[in-house]
Write a protein that holds these residues in place. Structure first.
Motif, PDB file in Angstrom:
ATOM      1  N   ALA A  72       1.036  -0.593  -0.276  1.00 35.99           N
ATOM      2  CA  ALA A  72       0.239   0.319  -0.144  1.00 35.99           C
ATOM      3  C   ALA A  72       1.134   1.587   0.312  1.00 35.99           C
ATOM      4  N   TYR A  73       1.653   1.141   0.795  1.00 34.51           N
ATOM      5  CA  TYR A  73       2.784   2.194   0.343  1.00 34.51           C
ATOM      6  C   TYR A  73       3.609   2.719  -0.356  1.00 34.51           C
ATOM      7  N   ASP A  74       3.939   1.389  -1.196  1.00 36.34           N
ATOM      8  CA  ASP A  74       5.088   1.411  -2.365  1.00 36.34           C
ATOM      9  C   ASP A  74       3.058   2.526  -3.387  1.00 36.34           C
ATOM     10  N   ASN A  75       2.077   1.638  -4.015  1.00 35.81           N
ATOM     11  CA  ASN A  75       1.422   2.389  -4.138  1.00 35.81           C
ATOM     12  C   ASN A  75       0.811   4.340  -4.146  1.00 35.81           C
ATOM     13  N   LEU A  76       1.539   4.065  -2.474  1.00 34.72           N
ATOM     14  CA  LEU A  76       0.635   6.096  -2.136  1.00 34.72           C
ATOM     15  C   LEU A  76       2.986   6.613  -2.291  1.00 34.72           C
ATOM     16  N   GLY A  77       3.124   5.929  -3.276  1.00 32.70           N
ATOM     17  CA  GLY A  77       4.631   6.825  -3.367  1.00 32.70           C
ATOM     18  C   GLY A  77       4.903   6.533  -1.753  1.00 32.70           C
ATOM     19  N   ARG A  78       5.275   5.981  -0.945  1.00 34.08           N
ATOM     20  CA  ARG A  78       5.482   6.239   0.228  1.00 34.08           C
ATOM     21  C   ARG A  78       6.525   5.272   0.610  1.00 34.08           C
ATOM     22  N   PHE A  79       7.202   5.011   0.080  1.00 29.84           N
ATOM     23  CA  PHE A  79       8.471   4.480  -0.029  1.00 29.84           C
ATOM     24  C   PHE A  79       9.732   4.103   1.419  1.00 29.84           C
ATOM     25  N   GLU A  80      10.345   5.634   2.168  1.00 32.87           N
ATOM     26  CA  GLU A  80      10.718   5.169   3.099  1.00 32.87           C
ATOM     27  C   GLU A  80       9.557   3.986   3.914  1.00 32.87           C
ATOM     28  N   LEU A  81       8.789   4.192   3.937  1.00 29.17           N
ATOM     29  CA  LEU A  81       7.131   3.679   4.901  1.00 29.17           C
ATOM     30  C   LEU A  81       7.568   2.436   4.503  1.00 29.17           C
ATOM     31  N   ALA A  82       7.434   2.306   3.548  1.00 24.78           N
ATOM     32  CA  ALA A  82       7.062   0.929   2.263  1.00 24.78           C
ATOM     33  C   ALA A  82       8.702   0.109   3.041  1.00 24.78           C
ATOM     34  N   ASP A  83       9.950   0.746   2.561  1.00 28.58           N
ATOM     35  CA  ASP A  83      11.215   0.090   3.007  1.00 28.58           C
ATOM     36  C   ASP A  83      10.836  -0.372   5.053  1.00 28.58           C
ATOM     37  N   ARG A  84      10.425  -0.139   5.853  1.00 30.04           N
ATOM     38  CA  ARG A  84      10.373  -0.618   7.354  1.00 30.04           C
ATOM     39  C   ARG A  84       8.911  -1.337   6.892  1.00 30.04           C
ATOM     40  N   ALA A  85       8.125  -1.371   6.854  1.00 26.20           N
ATOM     41  CA  ALA A  85       7.437  -2.363   6.624  1.00 26.20           C
ATOM     42  C   ALA A  85       8.011  -3.827   5.948  1.00 26.20           C
ATOM     43  N   TYR A  86       8.527  -3.438   4.713  1.00 24.34           N
ATOM     44  CA  TYR A  86       9.272  -4.592   4.325  1.00 24.34           C
ATOM     45  C   TYR A  86      10.214  -5.485   5.421  1.00 24.34           C
ATOM     46  N   GLY A  87      10.836  -4.533   6.018  1.00 26.39           N
ATOM     47  CA  GLY A  87      11.796  -4.803   7.126  1.00 26.39           C
ATOM     48  C   GLY A  87      11.126  -5.610   8.153  1.00 26.39           C
ATOM     49  N   GLN A  88      10.075  -5.214   8.440  1.00 27.22           N
ATOM     50  CA  GLN A  88       9.130  -5.985   9.690  1.00 27.22           C
ATOM     51  C   GLN A  88       8.859  -7.382   9.386  1.00 27.22           C
ATOM     52  N   ALA A  89       7.626  -7.312   7.643  1.00 32.00           N
ATOM     53  CA  ALA A  89       7.675  -8.533   7.809  1.00 32.00           C
ATOM     54  C   ALA A  89       9.554  -9.843   7.205  1.00 32.00           C
ATOM     55  N   ILE A  90      10.108  -9.360   6.545  1.00 35.23           N
ATOM     56  CA  ILE A  90      11.563  -9.416   6.655  1.00 35.23           C
ATOM     57  C   ILE A  90      11.355 -10.534   8.133  1.00 35.23           C
ATOM     58  N   ARG A  91      11.845  -9.210   9.394  1.00 30.03           N
ATOM     59  CA  ARG A  91      12.338 -10.213  10.583  1.00 30.03           C
ATOM     60  C   ARG A  91      11.058 -10.557  11.030  1.00 30.03           C
ATOM     61  N   ILE A  92      10.193 -11.307  10.394  1.00 32.55           N
ATOM     62  CA  ILE A  92       9.191 -11.832  11.283  1.00 32.55           C
ATOM     63  C   ILE A  92       9.080 -13.408  10.199  1.00 32.55           C
ATOM     64  N   GLN A  93       9.219 -13.213   9.312  1.00 28.72           N
ATOM     65  CA  GLN A  93       9.248 -14.405   7.952  1.00 28.72           C
ATOM     66  C   GLN A  93      10.659 -14.615   7.099  1.00 28.72           C
ATOM     67  N   GLY A  94      11.443 -13.845   7.511  1.00 31.52           N
ATOM     68  CA  GLY A  94      12.578 -13.767   6.423  1.00 31.52           C
ATOM     69  C   GLY A  94      12.153 -13.403   5.248  1.00 31.52           C
ATOM     70  N   GLU A  95      12.895 -13.906   4.092  1.00 32.90           N
ATOM     71  CA  GLU A  95      13.352 -12.755   2.695  1.00 32.90           C
ATOM     72  C   GLU A  95      12.675 -14.223   1.719  1.00 32.90           C
ATOM     73  N   THR A  96      10.833 -13.824   1.395  1.00 33.20           N
ATOM     74  CA  THR A  96      10.269 -14.842   0.813  1.00 33.20           C
ATOM     75  C   THR A  96       9.869 -14.822  -0.438  1.00 33.20           C
ATOM     76  N   LEU A  97       9.430 -15.628  -0.931  1.00 30.53           N
ATOM     77  CA  LEU A  97       9.593 -15.220  -2.694  1.00 30.53           C
ATOM     78  C   LEU A  97       8.648 -13.497  -2.101  1.00 30.53           C
ATOM     79  N   SER A  98       7.219 -13.563  -2.165  1.00 32.37           N
ATOM     80  CA  SER A  98       6.910 -12.641  -2.542  1.00 32.37           C
ATOM     81  C   SER A  98       7.374 -11.989  -1.635  1.00 32.37           C
ATOM     82  N   ILE A  99       8.162 -11.539  -0.401  1.00 34.83           N
ATOM     83  CA  ILE A  99       8.495  -9.820  -0.262  1.00 34.83           C
ATOM     84  C   ILE A  99       9.851  -9.790  -1.224  1.00 34.83           C
ATOM     85  N   LEU A 100      10.673 -10.641  -1.746  1.00 31.47           N
ATOM     86  CA  LEU A 100      11.804 -10.359  -2.663  1.00 31.47           C
ATOM     87  C   LEU A 100      10.800  -9.837  -4.240  1.00 31.47           C
ATOM     88  N   ASN A 101      10.418 -10.004  -3.870  1.00 29.57           N
ATOM     89  CA  ASN A 101       9.281  -9.648  -5.604  1.00 29.57           C
ATOM     90  C   ASN A 101       8.508  -8.478  -5.505  1.00 29.57           C
TER      91      ASN A 101
END
Length: 152
Positions: A72-101
């Motif tokens: 959602a942040y990506d599509n709103l152009g809020r890339f810094e917030l998107a990066d933080r959210a991806y970081g949280q997802a990676i902390r929880i799940q690791g670098e999954t196929l979905s996250i990398l893509n």
């Protein structure tokens, strides 16, 4: 005899169900995630962000909601917030196929094709037969303009 309320001999407590989330205005993490996914698919990125943010506020270990929030942040152009959210997802799940893509797609939205390709290649290493990722890599390598890369 008088009529009225009688307790009689039954002392069992009455079980009262919680009201549905839509009546209380409080959504569970799962319900907020579901609504976020619906809004994201419909292109309502602001509403999707709100629902995904609600989901992660209720359950900070909800990896799929962090990924949705990042999208959602990506599509709103809020890339810094998107990066933080991806970081949280990676902390929880690791670098999954979905996250990398999705991180690759995020980088494409920013115009960083080189770093996007790195993410897509890493995703492709996890699943070499995935048609979405193969298409994203092909589009970047060939520079085709008619088709677009897509998130998972």
């Amino acid at each position: 005899m008088m009529s009225g309320c009688q307790t009689g001999g039954n002392t069992d407590p009455v079980q009262v169900a919680d009201p549905p989330a839509f009546e209380t205005g409080i959504l569970t993490s799962n319900e907020a995630n579901r609504l976020g996914r619906q809004q994201l698919a419909a292109g309502n990125y602001g509403m999707a962000e709100r629902h995904f943010r609600d989901a992660v506020e209720h359950n900070q270990d909800d990896g799929p909601s962090w990924i949705g929030l990042a999208a959602a942040y990506d599509n709103l152009g809020r890339f810094e917030l998107a990066d933080r959210a991806y970081g949280q997802a990676i902390r929880i799940q690791g670098e999954t196929l979905s996250i990398l893509n999705n991180r690759g797609y995020s980088l494409l939205l920013r115009g960083d094709k080189r770093r996007a390709l790195v993410q897509f290649d890493r995703a492709l290493a996890l699943d070499p037969t995935n048609p979405v990722i193969r298409n994203n890599v092909l589009l970047l390598r060939t520079g085709e303009r008619g088709n677009k890369a897509v998130p998972l």
